[in-house]
Design a protein around this motif. Structure first.
Motif, PDB file in Angstrom:
ATOM      1  N   ASP A 150      17.539   7.707  -5.599  1.00 37.97           N
ATOM      2  CA  ASP A 150      18.899   7.222  -5.882  1.00 37.97           C
ATOM      3  C   ASP A 150      19.740   8.345  -6.466  1.00 37.97           C
ATOM      4  O   ASP A 150      20.906   8.540  -6.106  1.00 37.97           O
ATOM      5  N   ALA A 154      23.073  10.258  -4.720  1.00 34.25           N
ATOM      6  CA  ALA A 154      24.331  10.432  -5.446  1.00 34.25           C
ATOM      7  C   ALA A 154      24.686  11.914  -5.564  1.00 34.25           C
ATOM      8  O   ALA A 154      25.843  12.313  -5.417  1.00 34.25           O
ATOM      9  N   GLN A 157      26.155  13.157  -2.373  1.00 40.15           N
ATOM     10  CA  GLN A 157      27.532  12.712  -2.187  1.00 40.15           C
ATOM     11  C   GLN A 157      28.506  13.552  -3.016  1.00 40.15           C
ATOM     12  O   GLN A 157      29.557  13.984  -2.525  1.00 40.15           O
ATOM     13  N   PHE A 190      32.012  13.822 -13.893  1.00 40.98           N
ATOM     14  CA  PHE A 190      30.937  12.948 -13.423  1.00 40.98           C
ATOM     15  C   PHE A 190      30.192  12.307 -14.580  1.00 40.98           C
ATOM     16  O   PHE A 190      29.866  11.116 -14.547  1.00 40.98           O
ATOM     17  N   LEU A 193      32.204   9.503 -15.912  1.00 42.18           N
ATOM     18  CA  LEU A 193      32.231   8.380 -14.961  1.00 42.18           C
ATOM     19  C   LEU A 193      30.904   7.620 -14.993  1.00 42.18           C
ATOM     20  O   LEU A 193      30.872   6.389 -14.908  1.00 42.18           O
ATOM     21  N   ALA A 197      30.413   3.734 -15.642  1.00 40.15           N
ATOM     22  CA  ALA A 197      29.711   2.902 -14.669  1.00 40.15           C
ATOM     23  C   ALA A 197      28.522   2.194 -15.326  1.00 40.15           C
ATOM     24  O   ALA A 197      28.155   1.089 -14.922  1.00 40.15           O
ATOM     25  N   HIS A 198      27.937   2.801 -16.365  1.00 43.40           N
ATOM     26  CA  HIS A 198      26.869   2.150 -17.122  1.00 43.40           C
ATOM     27  C   HIS A 198      27.360   0.845 -17.736  1.00 43.40           C
ATOM     28  O   HIS A 198      26.660  -0.167 -17.723  1.00 43.40           O
ATOM     29  N   ALA A 201      27.687  -1.618 -14.918  1.00 39.36           N
ATOM     30  CA  ALA A 201      26.380  -2.042 -14.396  1.00 39.36           C
ATOM     31  C   ALA A 201      25.684  -2.953 -15.402  1.00 39.36           C
ATOM     32  O   ALA A 201      25.032  -3.929 -15.025  1.00 39.36           O
TER      33      ALA A 201
ATOM     34  N   ASP B 150      34.755   9.533  -4.438  1.00 39.53           N
ATOM     35  CA  ASP B 150      33.397   9.970  -4.080  1.00 39.53           C
ATOM     36  C   ASP B 150      32.541  10.087  -5.345  1.00 39.53           C
ATOM     37  O   ASP B 150      31.383   9.675  -5.365  1.00 39.53           O
ATOM     38  N   TYR B 151      33.131  10.657  -6.383  1.00 44.56           N
ATOM     39  CA  TYR B 151      32.426  10.755  -7.663  1.00 44.56           C
ATOM     40  C   TYR B 151      32.093   9.367  -8.208  1.00 44.56           C
ATOM     41  O   TYR B 151      31.000   9.130  -8.703  1.00 44.56           O
ATOM     42  N   ASP B 153      31.740   6.530  -6.564  1.00 44.15           N
ATOM     43  CA  ASP B 153      30.659   5.930  -5.763  1.00 44.15           C
ATOM     44  C   ASP B 153      29.307   6.421  -6.272  1.00 44.15           C
ATOM     45  O   ASP B 153      28.377   5.637  -6.479  1.00 44.15           O
ATOM     46  N   ALA B 154      29.212   7.730  -6.439  1.00 45.93           N
ATOM     47  CA  ALA B 154      27.944   8.332  -6.862  1.00 45.93           C
ATOM     48  C   ALA B 154      27.579   7.878  -8.275  1.00 45.93           C
ATOM     49  O   ALA B 154      26.419   7.593  -8.570  1.00 45.93           O
ATOM     50  N   ALA B 155      28.578   7.795  -9.150  1.00 47.94           N
ATOM     51  CA  ALA B 155      28.326   7.370 -10.532  1.00 47.94           C
ATOM     52  C   ALA B 155      27.820   5.929 -10.570  1.00 47.94           C
ATOM     53  O   ALA B 155      26.919   5.590 -11.330  1.00 47.94           O
ATOM     54  N   GLU B 156      28.394   5.083  -9.699  1.00 50.11           N
ATOM     55  CA  GLU B 156      27.925   3.692  -9.638  1.00 50.11           C
ATOM     56  C   GLU B 156      26.470   3.631  -9.216  1.00 50.11           C
ATOM     57  O   GLU B 156      25.672   2.867  -9.769  1.00 50.11           O
ATOM     58  N   GLN B 157      26.139   4.440  -8.220  1.00 50.25           N
ATOM     59  CA  GLN B 157      24.762   4.431  -7.721  1.00 50.25           C
ATOM     60  C   GLN B 157      23.777   4.878  -8.812  1.00 50.25           C
ATOM     61  O   GLN B 157      22.725   4.267  -9.007  1.00 50.25           O
ATOM     62  N   VAL B 158      24.145   5.950  -9.522  1.00 47.21           N
ATOM     63  CA  VAL B 158      23.279   6.451 -10.596  1.00 47.21           C
ATOM     64  C   VAL B 158      23.164   5.401 -11.704  1.00 47.21           C
ATOM     65  O   VAL B 158      22.069   5.135 -12.215  1.00 47.21           O
ATOM     66  N   ALA B 159      24.278   4.782 -12.069  1.00 49.51           N
ATOM     67  CA  ALA B 159      24.265   3.796 -13.155  1.00 49.51           C
ATOM     68  C   ALA B 159      23.416   2.576 -12.772  1.00 49.51           C
ATOM     69  O   ALA B 159      22.674   2.048 -13.600  1.00 49.51           O
ATOM     70  N   ARG B 160      23.516   2.146 -11.512  1.00 50.35           N
ATOM     71  CA  ARG B 160      22.678   1.024 -11.067  1.00 50.35           C
ATOM     72  C   ARG B 160      21.198   1.383 -11.163  1.00 50.35           C
ATOM     73  O   ARG B 160      20.381   0.595 -11.633  1.00 50.35           O
ATOM     74  N   ALA B 161      20.866   2.584 -10.730  1.00 55.75           N
ATOM     75  CA  ALA B 161      19.471   3.038 -10.797  1.00 55.75           C
ATOM     76  C   ALA B 161      19.002   3.112 -12.249  1.00 55.75           C
ATOM     77  O   ALA B 161      17.901   2.677 -12.581  1.00 55.75           O
ATOM     78  N   ASP B 162      19.855   3.643 -13.127  1.00 57.26           N
ATOM     79  CA  ASP B 162      19.507   3.755 -14.552  1.00 57.26           C
ATOM     80  C   ASP B 162      19.229   2.386 -15.157  1.00 57.26           C
ATOM     81  O   ASP B 162      18.246   2.183 -15.851  1.00 57.26           O
ATOM     82  N   LEU B 163      20.130   1.442 -14.895  1.00 56.85           N
ATOM     83  CA  LEU B 163      19.988   0.119 -15.501  1.00 56.85           C
ATOM     84  C   LEU B 163      18.771  -0.601 -14.961  1.00 56.85           C
ATOM     85  O   LEU B 163      18.044  -1.267 -15.703  1.00 56.85           O
ATOM     86  N   ALA B 164      18.532  -0.471 -13.651  1.00 59.33           N
ATOM     87  CA  ALA B 164      17.363  -1.116 -13.056  1.00 59.33           C
ATOM     88  C   ALA B 164      16.100  -0.533 -13.694  1.00 59.33           C
ATOM     89  O   ALA B 164      15.153  -1.267 -13.998  1.00 59.33           O
TER      90      ALA B 164
END
Lengths: 218, 218
Positions: A150, A154, A157, A190, A193, A197-198, A201, B150-151, B153-164
């Protein structure tokens, strides 16, 4: 312009400007009399770059000196400049020689080959990934590697966006300063951001009540 | 175990361990005689955490003290701990009051609302994004905002992975240490991955010949 005007325009105090000149971060002004120097647009721009690297990028004065030396040397290939700009994010930790290090190295080598990244494991950044993963493993967080793809998605991207941005500007100006600004300030953007995003999420995962209660320490 | 054994196990020199105890980073050992103290597993683990935050995360000793105080205080809500861990990434820059700041603030407010992020513009991280964007704009890089999505999008992906990742571990142990490790060391992992991905993106964009020649300075 005189140093006082340069100070007013940039918000940097006169003694600080003089300090940057002494440290070699800012070229001296053109002497117009034994006690007076004239500064131009290039000084103003350089001063703004110094402040951005210092205040937003969090670099130290000595690190900025290295980065600017690379920017000013047209013989220096672009990737060396990038390297100097990125250096501060490198880890100072000496290499451990243990099972966690070996496992982390293997994970990173596998990641690079699996994703077809045109880089190799001798890149210092690859070492930095290994070191961080090994440190996590030593703290009982070896399963962090499960989110590595993951992270890699990111990172790809962000890197594509960075390169497209720099490439678009090649026609406009010297690319190198753009790379430095993008690397250091883009990192700050980043990072912030990711923190935003944390929050989002966390709200989506745990709902309005927030995360579960903290368990008391064992 | 004695302090010498703790030192051997963690690779941290004895005087450094004593320094961490004096600075309040590490709890003192259990006195077994006036000149001798015994250390346990919790000391070993805490010492590894300190070294990881220091060496890989790049935090300063005073910052680590803050983070650990938050970790050790069960009354402290999770997001405050996260805040303390993330604080070092915040910018020290004082707020400018200029057109670039106002424009950057508007961009960030718009970003948050457009993406439906459940956070708001008073979050310090939102300020940090604005400050970095404003600094870029002052350096003539105002169009960096074009890559912001773009940043994000990537931040959301990282944050989702972190929280999971953190969520999966809730059952296993105290979540808070996991959040600290994920925030600080995860940052180091992502930063290094971004640098690796830059090399790959550059190779794909410019081919084997590398980027175009640097233009001489005007």
């Amino acid at each position: 312009m005189r140093i006082g005007e340069l100070s007013r325009r940039t918000g940097v105090p006169v003694p600080t400007i003089k300090y940057y000149v002494r440290e070699g971060l800012l070229p001296p002004g053109q002497l117009t009399s034994p006690n007076q120097a004239a500064y131009g647009e290039t000084h103003e721009r350089r001063l703004r770059l110094i402040r951005a690297l210092l205040d937003v990028g969090g670099l130290k004065v000595a690190e900025i000196a290295d980065v600017l030396a690379a920017v000013d040397d047209p013989e220096r290939p672009l990737h060396k400049v990038l390297g100097a700009a990125a250096e501060r994010f490198g880890t100072a930790e000496s290499e451990h020689d243990d099972a966690e290090s070996a496992a982390a190295h293997a994970v990173v080598t596998d990641l690079i080959s699996r994703r077809g990244w045109r880089t190799h494991e001798s890149n210092p950044a690859a070492d930095d990934v290994s070191k961080a993963l090994a440190a996590m493993a030593r703290l009982g967080h070896g399963d962090f590697v499960e989110v590595l793809d993951d992270y890699a998605d990111a990172a790809e991207q962000v890197a594509r966006a960075d390169l497209a941005y720099v490439n678009r500007r090649v026609a406009v100006e010297d690319m190198v300063e753009g790379v430095v600004i993008g690397t250091v300030l883009g990192e700050a953007v980043f990072s912030a951001l990711r923190r935003l995003a944390h929050v989002d999420a966390s709200a989506k995962l745990y709902g309005a009540d927030g995360p579960p209660e903290r368990k008391p320490k064992a």
